[in-house]
Design a protein around this motif. Structure first.
Motif, short mmCIF file in Angstrom:
data_model
loop_
_atom_site.label_atom_id
_atom_site.label_comp_id
_atom_site.label_asym_id
_atom_site.label_seq_id
_atom_site.Cartn_x
_atom_site.Cartn_y
_atom_site.Cartn_z
N THR A 19 55.50 -33.20 -36.27
CA THR A 19 55.85 -34.29 -35.36
C THR A 19 55.70 -33.86 -33.90
N ALA A 20 56.14 -32.65 -33.60
CA ALA A 20 56.03 -32.15 -32.23
C ALA A 20 54.57 -32.07 -31.79
N LYS A 21 53.69 -31.64 -32.71
CA LYS A 21 52.26 -31.58 -32.39
C LYS A 21 51.70 -32.98 -32.12
N ILE A 22 52.09 -33.93 -32.98
CA ILE A 22 51.59 -35.30 -32.83
C ILE A 22 52.06 -35.90 -31.51
N VAL A 23 53.35 -35.73 -31.19
CA VAL A 23 53.89 -36.27 -29.93
C VAL A 23 53.18 -35.64 -28.73
N GLU A 28 49.16 -36.27 -24.31
CA GLU A 28 47.88 -35.88 -23.71
C GLU A 28 46.93 -37.08 -23.67
N ALA A 29 46.91 -37.86 -24.75
CA ALA A 29 46.03 -39.03 -24.80
C ALA A 29 46.40 -40.03 -23.71
N LYS A 30 47.70 -40.22 -23.49
CA LYS A 30 48.13 -41.13 -22.42
C LYS A 30 47.72 -40.59 -21.06
N ALA A 31 47.86 -39.28 -20.88
CA ALA A 31 47.49 -38.68 -19.60
C ALA A 31 45.99 -38.83 -19.32
N ARG A 32 45.21 -38.89 -20.40
CA ARG A 32 43.75 -39.02 -20.24
C ARG A 32 43.30 -40.48 -20.37
N ARG A 33 44.27 -41.39 -20.30
CA ARG A 33 44.02 -42.83 -20.27
C ARG A 33 43.26 -43.34 -21.51
N LYS A 68 60.24 -41.68 -34.54
CA LYS A 68 60.26 -40.91 -33.29
C LYS A 68 58.89 -40.93 -32.62
N ILE A 69 57.85 -40.79 -33.44
CA ILE A 69 56.49 -40.80 -32.90
C ILE A 69 56.18 -42.16 -32.29
N ALA A 70 56.57 -43.22 -33.00
CA ALA A 70 56.29 -44.57 -32.51
C ALA A 70 56.95 -44.83 -31.17
N SER A 71 58.13 -44.26 -30.97
CA SER A 71 58.86 -44.49 -29.71
C SER A 71 58.11 -43.95 -28.50
N ARG A 72 57.16 -43.03 -28.74
CA ARG A 72 56.36 -42.48 -27.63
C ARG A 72 55.09 -43.29 -27.38
N CYS A 73 54.85 -44.30 -28.21
CA CYS A 73 53.62 -45.07 -28.11
C CYS A 73 53.81 -46.30 -27.23
N ASP A 74 54.19 -46.06 -26.00
CA ASP A 74 54.27 -47.13 -25.00
C ASP A 74 53.01 -47.06 -24.15
N GLY A 75 52.24 -48.14 -24.15
CA GLY A 75 51.00 -48.15 -23.37
C GLY A 75 49.83 -47.53 -24.11
N ILE A 76 50.00 -47.21 -25.37
CA ILE A 76 48.90 -46.65 -26.15
C ILE A 76 49.12 -47.02 -27.61
#
Length: 526
Positions: A19-23, A28-33, A68-76
């Motif tokens: 999970t930590a790797k996925i998050v 990183e994906a968000k940072a790279r738009r 937990k992973i889904a909660s980080r998927c704001d804007g992506i």
């Protein structure tokens, strides 16, 4: 649309670590738009998970991690692979995550790998999603090689996968993907598992093809990687090599990756090996040094009364070239003591495989003592030719915690040895490469005493095992009938040994005990 492909090395059961790797990759994906980030099949759980897929608590933990992973998927948007418990049983699914929530699951329809049969049930198969107005078909696992005729409005096919490495499979995989992309006229993007998982090694080699079937993103093999594919940007095609030398490189890298991850993921640090002065132990020792570091590899040289001085010197030179510590422990006195102790039982009989096997089993006793005392995990140094023919001793040279090369034919061991010398500064002495193969278990013994050269034997074995040819077909192809019959007989009567092997890293398309699983009690001899 920008699609981020996260090729990560997961560990079965390490849900928090995975999970930590996925998050981290989502961040990183968000940072790279990126608009969409995709992960491999069963990324959250790791694979193959076998009976863990039947444990409700395990599956619940995977779904809790997904929240937990889904909660980080704001804007992506993200597609994350995991096992999901349904009313019918456990499915392998891609979870669609958007706006901080789990939107839905897209399941795998075809359960074709033996390691999944009985643990997973079929789902309904691929579905469509739309991201930033871009319509995609999401396909899980081996469904990719079976599904066709996607909706014309689909622009990109997305595959989350867990395809293991096997000799020749990568060429087949890319031909299949190229045909699919070209015929369907759609982009094709794949995220594959990478890294070793006991006897399986996933090669990664994720990537993307454009609608003309040209490879435009090619990710690393046997390493983690992270890359973007822009569906709107023109990218130069990448040539995919399929030369024989490239094949040998991939075999070597797969074996190195398998050893590295077997030790790392099981909490081991140090390896031991018995060095004989032969090609097999030389290759395994070289792989171990590359995977673990010379300081973490230790060898025992255990000459018997029948070992040649040349072999002992070859083993010493190899150890010195690799920079590994070693001890020379002659076993002549132990061997004589065992034989004398057995005189009331075997006294007066002629020397045969009994005395030969005593030598190999003594060596295993010493190597296992080293493992128990120092924690150096014993690596087996067998090869597929000897394993197929039964030219190995149960509880002797078949012993070990892990076999990196037991799925490689003898002739392939020489290919790998030459590759090692080309790339690692010639650590394997030339005399090891040129000497005639021998177990040195009786005076003057040579493998050729009972068999033709391995170049011939291995071709026959390949036809029988990988290609499933009948003996008659092989004889009609020009091979000696007596030799073919002898090899077939040796394969059939030695299944009992293969049932007791250590875990063997699967490097071929037809590994013993997996793609080729024969009944131990078996009267069928054809």
């Amino acid at each position: 649309m920008k699609i981020a492909i996260a090729q990560l090395n997961y560990t079965v059961g390490d849900i928090d670590g995975n999970t930590a790797k996925i998050v981290g990759a989502i961040d990183e994906a968000k940072a790279r738009r990126a608009d969409l980030v995709i992960f491999a099949e069963q990324a959250v759980s790791g694979t193959p998970a076998f009976d863990l897929l039947r444990k409700t608590t395990f599956l619940e933990l995977c779904e809790e991690a997904l929240e937990k992973i889904a909660s980080r998927c704001d804007g992506i948007t993200a597609l994350v692979g995991l096992p999901v418990l349904t009313r019918e049983g456990t499915i392998s699914a891609a979870a669609l995550l958007e706006n901080g929530r789990i939107q839905r699951y897209i399941g795998k329809k075809y359960i074709s790998a033996r390691r999944e049969m009985g643990f997973l049930v079929p789902s309904k198969g691929y579905e469509y999603i739309t991201v930033k107005g871009h319509k995609c078909a999401v396909v899980v696992g081996d469904d990719l090689s079976r599904e066709r005729d996607f909706d014309k409005s689909v622009e990109t096919i997305i595959s989350i996968n867990a395809r293991r490495y096997g000799k020749g499979t990568m060429t087949y995989r890319y031909e299949m993907m190229r045909d699919l992309a070209f015929v369907e006229g759609k982009n094709l993007v794949m995220a594959n598992q990478v890294g070793g998982s006991t006897e399986i090694v996933y090669d990664g080699t994720s990537g993307a093809m454009n609608s003309r079937g040209e490879v435009v993103v090619m990710m690393k093999s046997f390493e983690e990687d992270f890359q973007l594919f822009d569906t709107k940007a023109e990218a130069a095609p990448i040539a995919v090599s399929s030369s024989y030398n490239e094949r040998t490189r991939l075999i070597y890298e797969a074996a190195r990756c398998g050893v590295r991850d077997f030790f790392r993921k099981n909490g081991y640090a140090k390896a031991s090996i018995g060095l004989s002065g032969g090609i097999d132990s030389a290759v395994v020792a070289s792989i171990a040094v590359d995977a673990l570091g010379a300081e973490n590899v230790r060898a025992l040289l255990m000459p018997s009364p029948f070992s040649s001085d040349e072999s002992v010197e070859d083993a010493k030179r190899l150890a010195a070239n690799l920079g590994i510590g070693y001890n020379v422990i002659p076993i002549s006195e132990i061997y004589t003591s065992v034989v004398n102790t057995l005189k009331p039982v075997i006294g007066g009989t002629e020397f045969d495989s009994t005395e030969e096997n005593i030598q190999t089993r003594i060596r295993t006793v010493l190597l296992m003592a080293l493992q128990n005392k120092t924690g150096h995990i014993l690596l087996n140094s067998s090869n597929k030719s000897e394993n197929a023919l039964g030219l190995c001793t149960l509880y002797g040279d078949t012993a070990g915690a892990f076999s990196p090369t037991g799925d490689l034919y003898k002739s392939e061991m020489y290919d790998v040895a030459r590759y090692i010398n080309r790339t690692m500064g010639n650590p394997i002495p030339e005399s090891i490469l040129t000497k005639e193969p021998s177990s040195e278990l009786h005076p003057g013994q040579k493998d050729s005493d009972i068999l033709p050269p391995y170049e011939v034997v291995d071709v026959i074995l390949f036809r029988m095992i990988e290609e499933g040819q009948h003996r008659e077909e092989i004889v009609n192809a020009g091979f000696d009938a007596e030799v073919v019959e002898k090899i077939h007989s040796m394969i059939m009567r030695n299944e009992k040994k293969r049932y007791q092997f250590p875990p063997v890293l699967r490097l071929s398309s037809c590994s013993f005990g997996h793609e080729r699983l024969m009944p131990l009690t078996n009267k069928y001899g054809d």
